[in-house]
Design a protein around this motif. Structure first.
Motif, PDB file in Angstrom:
ATOM      1  N   ASN A 276       0.787  -1.238   0.000  1.00  0.00           N
ATOM      2  CA  ASN A 276       0.000   0.000   0.000  1.00  0.00           C
ATOM      3  C   ASN A 276       0.822   1.293   0.000  1.00  0.00           C
ATOM      4  OD1 ASN A 276      -2.294   1.542  -0.064  1.00  0.00           O
ATOM      5  ND2 ASN A 276      -2.751   1.337   2.116  1.00  0.00           N
ATOM      6  N   ILE A 277       1.584   1.493  -1.059  1.00  0.00           N
ATOM      7  CA  ILE A 277       2.307   2.755  -1.268  1.00  0.00           C
ATOM      8  C   ILE A 277       1.360   3.672  -2.030  1.00  0.00           C
ATOM      9  CG2 ILE A 277       4.420   3.820  -2.146  1.00  0.00           C
ATOM     10  CD1 ILE A 277       5.620   0.968  -2.247  1.00  0.00           C
ATOM     11  N   TRP A 278       0.570   4.444  -1.302  1.00  0.00           N
ATOM     12  CA  TRP A 278      -0.509   5.185  -1.947  1.00  0.00           C
ATOM     13  C   TRP A 278      -0.209   6.655  -2.189  1.00  0.00           C
ATOM     14  CZ3 TRP A 278      -2.764   9.433   0.247  1.00  0.00           C
ATOM     15  CH2 TRP A 278      -2.556   9.624   1.623  1.00  0.00           C
ATOM     16  N   GLY A 279       0.767   7.217  -1.481  1.00  0.00           N
ATOM     17  CA  GLY A 279       1.013   8.651  -1.564  1.00  0.00           C
ATOM     18  C   GLY A 279       1.966   9.047  -2.682  1.00  0.00           C
ATOM     19  N   SER A 280       1.986  10.316  -3.010  1.00  0.00           N
ATOM     20  CA  SER A 280       2.887  10.829  -4.046  1.00  0.00           C
ATOM     21  C   SER A 280       4.277  11.075  -3.467  1.00  0.00           C
ATOM     22  CB  SER A 280       2.328  12.126  -4.634  1.00  0.00           C
ATOM     23  OG  SER A 280       2.219  13.115  -3.640  1.00  0.00           O
ATOM     24  N   GLY A 281       5.271  11.040  -4.328  1.00  0.00           N
ATOM     25  CA  GLY A 281       6.643  11.298  -3.915  1.00  0.00           C
ATOM     26  C   GLY A 281       7.275  10.179  -3.120  1.00  0.00           C
ATOM     27  N   ALA A 282       6.730   8.966  -3.234  1.00  0.00           N
ATOM     28  CA  ALA A 282       7.244   7.836  -2.451  1.00  0.00           C
ATOM     29  C   ALA A 282       8.560   7.316  -3.009  1.00  0.00           C
ATOM     30  CB  ALA A 282       6.215   6.717  -2.415  1.00  0.00           C
ATOM     31  N   GLY A 283       9.326   6.648  -2.139  1.00  0.00           N
ATOM     32  CA  GLY A 283      10.540   5.971  -2.551  1.00  0.00           C
ATOM     33  C   GLY A 283      10.312   4.469  -2.632  1.00  0.00           C
ATOM     34  N   SER A 284      11.236   3.709  -2.055  1.00  0.00           N
ATOM     35  CA  SER A 284      11.160   2.250  -2.084  1.00  0.00           C
ATOM     36  C   SER A 284      10.464   1.722  -0.849  1.00  0.00           C
ATOM     37  CB  SER A 284      12.567   1.639  -2.151  1.00  0.00           C
ATOM     38  OG  SER A 284      13.285   2.152  -3.242  1.00  0.00           O
ATOM     39  N   GLN A 285       9.754   0.608  -0.996  1.00  0.00           N
ATOM     40  CA  GLN A 285       9.123  -0.041   0.154  1.00  0.00           C
ATOM     41  C   GLN A 285       8.809  -1.493  -0.181  1.00  0.00           C
ATOM     42  OE1 GLN A 285       6.053   1.980   2.638  1.00  0.00           O
ATOM     43  NE2 GLN A 285       4.762   0.211   2.102  1.00  0.00           N
ATOM     44  N   CYS A 286       9.099  -2.382   0.753  1.00  0.00           N
ATOM     45  CA  CYS A 286       8.776  -3.794   0.610  1.00  0.00           C
ATOM     46  C   CYS A 286       8.216  -4.319   1.922  1.00  0.00           C
ATOM     47  CB  CYS A 286      10.004  -4.610   0.244  1.00  0.00           C
ATOM     48  SG  CYS A 286      10.769  -4.140  -1.334  1.00  0.00           S
ATOM     49  N   THR A 287       7.266  -5.223   1.828  1.00  0.00           N
ATOM     50  CA  THR A 287       6.624  -5.804   3.002  1.00  0.00           C
ATOM     51  C   THR A 287       6.739  -7.322   2.946  1.00  0.00           C
ATOM     52  OG1 THR A 287       5.081  -3.961   3.276  1.00  0.00           O
ATOM     53  CG2 THR A 287       4.404  -6.078   4.207  1.00  0.00           C
ATOM     54  N   TRP A 288       6.976  -7.925   4.102  1.00  0.00           N
ATOM     55  CA  TRP A 288       7.076  -9.385   4.228  1.00  0.00           C
ATOM     56  C   TRP A 288       6.179  -9.835   5.368  1.00  0.00           C
ATOM     57  CZ3 TRP A 288       8.415 -10.590   9.134  1.00  0.00           C
ATOM     58  CH2 TRP A 288       9.105  -9.616   9.877  1.00  0.00           C
ATOM     59  N   ALA A 289       5.860 -11.119   5.392  1.00  0.00           N
ATOM     60  CA  ALA A 289       5.017 -11.648   6.466  1.00  0.00           C
ATOM     61  C   ALA A 289       5.380 -13.096   6.756  1.00  0.00           C
ATOM     62  CB  ALA A 289       3.544 -11.550   6.089  1.00  0.00           C
ATOM     63  N   ASN A 290       5.441 -13.410   8.041  1.00  0.00           N
ATOM     64  CA  ASN A 290       5.537 -14.803   8.482  1.00  0.00           C
ATOM     65  C   ASN A 290       4.151 -15.404   8.662  1.00  0.00           C
ATOM     66  OD1 ASN A 290       8.398 -14.821   8.631  1.00  0.00           O
ATOM     67  ND2 ASN A 290       8.293 -13.777  10.602  1.00  0.00           N
ATOM     68  N   SER A 291       3.189 -14.532   9.008  1.00  0.00           N
ATOM     69  CA  SER A 291       1.793 -14.934   9.174  1.00  0.00           C
ATOM     70  C   SER A 291       0.950 -13.669   9.076  1.00  0.00           C
ATOM     71  CB  SER A 291       1.575 -15.619  10.520  1.00  0.00           C
ATOM     72  OG  SER A 291       1.724 -14.693  11.589  1.00  0.00           O
ATOM     73  N   GLY A 292      -0.350 -13.824   9.218  1.00  0.00           N
ATOM     74  CA  GLY A 292      -1.209 -12.654   9.155  1.00  0.00           C
ATOM     75  C   GLY A 292      -1.008 -11.690  10.300  1.00  0.00           C
ATOM     76  N   SER A 293      -0.456 -12.165  11.407  1.00  0.00           N
ATOM     77  CA  SER A 293      -0.269 -11.324  12.591  1.00  0.00           C
ATOM     78  C   SER A 293       1.197 -10.999  12.878  1.00  0.00           C
ATOM     79  CB  SER A 293      -0.890 -12.001  13.820  1.00  0.00           C
ATOM     80  OG  SER A 293      -0.351 -13.291  14.009  1.00  0.00           O
ATOM     81  N   SER A 294       2.110 -11.493  12.055  1.00  0.00           N
ATOM     82  CA  SER A 294       3.547 -11.245  12.238  1.00  0.00           C
ATOM     83  C   SER A 294       4.139 -10.848  10.887  1.00  0.00           C
ATOM     84  CB  SER A 294       4.243 -12.502  12.783  1.00  0.00           C
ATOM     85  OG  SER A 294       5.646 -12.317  12.842  1.00  0.00           O
ATOM     86  N   TRP A 295       4.477  -9.571  10.753  1.00  0.00           N
ATOM     87  CA  TRP A 295       4.919  -9.069   9.461  1.00  0.00           C
ATOM     88  C   TRP A 295       5.741  -7.802   9.661  1.00  0.00           C
ATOM     89  CZ3 TRP A 295       3.090  -4.166   8.078  1.00  0.00           C
ATOM     90  CH2 TRP A 295       2.016  -3.692   8.849  1.00  0.00           C
ATOM     91  N   GLY A 296       6.317  -7.301   8.602  1.00  0.00           N
ATOM     92  CA  GLY A 296       7.111  -6.084   8.707  1.00  0.00           C
ATOM     93  C   GLY A 296       7.307  -5.410   7.369  1.00  0.00           C
TER      94      GLY A 296
END
Length: 239
Positions: free
Chosen positions: A56-76
């Protein structure tokens, strides 16, 4: 604002070259064990264990972003957004509720997060009615020059937390923001009394409003140089 869960409403665009270049760095920041899911796609999402995860990189002027998850309740999320104004992203996990406020017997969440000391962001719940007329934000911590929509209505203590309450509109929906008066990285929030206070005590929304979703995530304005945001354990339960 109506911006996080509704990312799919926006016109889908190509990823910037910076987003692609950031992928290798981001995955190096994920846990040592292989993640169950990861993405650097601007609108990347998946469903795990009853939760939906969004980069969900929704805003303007954004840089890099990545998301990972071990489960639905443990992520980063690893993010490297420039030190400029304006919200760039709201990586989050979303739990469907789809119950009327009057029909809910309970709605609560526990959170445990690890967040950086630099950058500009908040860690927050974003609660939506099914029609997206009302947005309720609960900020449990914040860092840097960030602030809510609307004007301060006063302070309230509910279920062990003290909040500064703001009320406003983003032009599309009403926004009620509750900012915890001291930062917290872990705890439990009883959400239902807050929703009832909005509806029954203040009269700001109907008491039979259909509550659609509860999200928890990191609303990131800047993360220069690359910063890690980790939801060690975030759960939402309702009945």
């Amino acid at each position: 604002m109506a911006r996080r869960i509704t990312a799919h409403r926006l016109t889908r665009s190509l990823l910037t070259s910076a987003l692609a270049l950031g992928a290798t760095i981001a995955f190096a920041s994920a846990p040592a064990q292989a993640a169950a899911w990861s993405t650097c796609d601007r609108w990347g999402s998946t469903s795990l264990n009853g939760y939906t995860l969004y980069n969900n990189i929704w805003g303007s002027g954004a840089g890099s972003q990545c998301t990972w998850a071990n489960s639905g309740s443990s992520w980063g999320t690893w993010a490297a957004h420039p030190n400029t104004g304006g919200i760039k992203a709201y990586p989050n996990s979303t739990k469907d509720v789809n119950r009327t406020l009057s029909g809910l017997a309970s709605l609560s969440s526990s959170y445990n997060v690890s967040v950086p000391s630099a950058g500009a962001y908040n860690s927050s719940y974003d609660i939506w009615d099914a029609a997206h007329k009302y947005e309720i934000m609960l900020w449990v911590n914040k860092t840097g020059p960030v602030g809510p929509i609307g004007t301060l209505q006063g302070s309230v203590s509910l279920e062990g937390h003290s909040w500064d309450v703001y009320k406003g509109s983003n032009g599309s929906n009403q926004v009620f923001s509750f900012l915890r008066t001291s930062n917290s990285s872990s705890g439990t929030v009883d959400i239902l009394p807050i929703l009832r206070w909005i509806a029954n005590t203040k009269g700001w929304m109907p008491s039979d409003e259909l509550i659609g979703t509860v999200q928890f995530g990191f609303e990131i304005t800047s993360a220069a140089g690359g910063l890690n945001f980790t939801a060690n354990n975030v759960t939402v339960s309702s009945s």
